[in-house]
Design a protein around this motif. Structure first.
Motif, PDB file in Angstrom:
ATOM      1  N   ASP A 180       0.849  -1.199   0.000  1.00  0.00           N
ATOM      2  CA  ASP A 180       0.000   0.000   0.000  1.00  0.00           C
ATOM      3  C   ASP A 180       0.883   1.247   0.000  1.00  0.00           C
ATOM      4  O   ASP A 180       1.643   1.479   0.941  1.00  0.00           O
ATOM      5  N   GLY A 181       0.776   2.056  -1.055  1.00  0.00           N
ATOM      6  CA  GLY A 181       1.596   3.247  -1.169  1.00  0.00           C
ATOM      7  C   GLY A 181       0.923   4.508  -0.686  1.00  0.00           C
ATOM      8  O   GLY A 181       1.489   5.598  -0.779  1.00  0.00           O
ATOM      9  N   ILE A 182      -0.312   4.404  -0.191  1.00  0.00           N
ATOM     10  CA  ILE A 182      -1.044   5.577   0.292  1.00  0.00           C
ATOM     11  C   ILE A 182      -1.190   5.550   1.798  1.00  0.00           C
ATOM     12  O   ILE A 182      -1.009   6.566   2.482  1.00  0.00           O
ATOM     13  N   VAL A 183      -1.533   4.389   2.338  1.00  0.00           N
ATOM     14  CA  VAL A 183      -1.684   4.229   3.791  1.00  0.00           C
ATOM     15  C   VAL A 183      -0.734   3.121   4.243  1.00  0.00           C
ATOM     16  O   VAL A 183      -0.824   1.991   3.765  1.00  0.00           O
ATOM     17  N   SER A 184       0.140   3.433   5.142  1.00  0.00           N
ATOM     18  CA  SER A 184       1.134   2.456   5.590  1.00  0.00           C
ATOM     19  C   SER A 184       0.475   1.282   6.314  1.00  0.00           C
ATOM     20  O   SER A 184      -0.354   1.489   7.204  1.00  0.00           O
ATOM     21  N   PRO A 185       0.835   0.037   5.943  1.00  0.00           N
ATOM     22  CA  PRO A 185       0.324  -1.116   6.696  1.00  0.00           C
ATOM     23  C   PRO A 185       0.691  -1.042   8.166  1.00  0.00           C
ATOM     24  O   PRO A 185      -0.041  -1.557   9.017  1.00  0.00           O
ATOM     25  N   GLN A 186       1.792  -0.378   8.491  1.00  0.00           N
ATOM     26  CA  GLN A 186       2.208  -0.252   9.885  1.00  0.00           C
ATOM     27  C   GLN A 186       1.169   0.504  10.701  1.00  0.00           C
ATOM     28  O   GLN A 186       0.967   0.210  11.883  1.00  0.00           O
ATOM     29  N   SER A 187       0.480   1.464  10.077  1.00  0.00           N
ATOM     30  CA  SER A 187      -0.536   2.213  10.818  1.00  0.00           C
ATOM     31  C   SER A 187      -1.690   1.306  11.225  1.00  0.00           C
ATOM     32  O   SER A 187      -2.271   1.467  12.307  1.00  0.00           O
ATOM     33  N   SER A 188      -2.010   0.328  10.382  1.00  0.00           N
ATOM     34  CA  SER A 188      -3.062  -0.628  10.740  1.00  0.00           C
ATOM     35  C   SER A 188      -2.597  -1.556  11.854  1.00  0.00           C
ATOM     36  O   SER A 188      -3.373  -1.910  12.748  1.00  0.00           O
ATOM     37  N   LYS A 189      -1.332  -1.954  11.808  1.00  0.00           N
ATOM     38  CA  LYS A 189      -0.804  -2.810  12.867  1.00  0.00           C
ATOM     39  C   LYS A 189      -0.882  -2.097  14.221  1.00  0.00           C
ATOM     40  O   LYS A 189      -1.262  -2.695  15.239  1.00  0.00           O
TER      41      LYS A 189
END
Length: 248
Positions: A180-189
């Motif tokens: 995902d280049g718009i929303v970081s997967p880290q933010s979901s984690k």
């Protein structure tokens, strides 16, 4: 006549999925694959949260309340409501689910932290530049031509409503793409780890991009995970340190 009444009663009792779209000109157009996958077994409602042709429609509270009113209306009918949201819609859905008794929550690439949101002195210019220089022609077309003030509204919505993810107690399924280049997967984690829900699960889909329902490489996988979740076939376990481990 009796059979007809029974069929009508069955249809009336079908659960409803309310799914909120993300930021962009296409709005619910990005969700067609989701709608086709589940419309046979569920009533699908996908409210349009804003008018991309009207620069005056730039109040983020109004965008969120349009979604809230749809959920409230269905709950007042004593419907079983499953709530979902993609990207910005996922942030708004988290806010609603923290207040109202929805049965389940589905979050797909929720925009809890936009890339570059904190790394520039001019956030608005950074977002516009980033969104109009994407690799995907579909994503470029989706953001081009939006009123410039809408980008600030997006920021306002994310900042105002993302804290509510830490208040979620309903069952949650969260899906994010690794690329995902718009929303970081880290933010979901991070958001997932803070959710107090005792029934929750998260999947990072390898090589998945942001607009997952239009990503041919991973769309069917995302839909399959959602189907398992709706069917209670994904193991939903009480939260423990081990249970909160993200599944890649």
């Amino acid at each position: 006549m009796i059979l007809e009444k029974q069929l009508k009663g069955t249809r009336a009792k079908r659960p409803v999925i309310i799914f909120l779209h993300g930021f962009g000109r296409k709005r619910t157009g990005e969700l067609e694959a989701f709608q086709k996958a589940f419309e046979h077994d569920y009533d699908i409602l996908m409210p349009e949260l804003f008018d991309p042709e009207d620069p005056r429609d730039s109040n983020g509270i109004l965008w969120a309340n349009r979604a809230l009113h749809v959920v409230e209306k269905e709950l007042l009918k004593q419907r079983q409501v499953i709530l979902g949201g993609f990207s910005m819609g996922g942030v708004i859905a988290s806010w609603i689910a923290s207040m109202l008794p929805v049965e389940k929550l589905i979050l797909v690439a929720p925009a809890f932290d936009l890339i570059n949101l904190k790394n520039t002195g001019n956030i608005l210019a950074s977002l516009i530049t980033h969104f109009t220089h994407l690799d995907s022609p579909q994503e470029i077309a989706n953001f081009n031509g939006l009123p410039a003030n809408f980008f600030q509204t997006l920021i306002d919505v994310v900042v105002q409503f993302r804290p509510y993810a830490s208040r979620l107690t309903c069952p949650v399924l969260l899906i994010h793409g690794s690329q995902d280049g718009i929303v970081s997967p880290q933010s979901s984690k991070i958001a997932f780890s803070r959710m107090p829900a005792t029934q929750k699960q998260m999947f990072i889909i390898e090589n998945g991009h942001h607009v997952m329902f239009e990503d041919e490489g991973v769309c069917q996988e995302a839909l399959a995970l959602i189907q398992l979740y709706l069917n209670d076939q994904i193991v939903i376990r009480k939260a423990t340190p081990a249970a909160d481990t993200v599944v890649d």
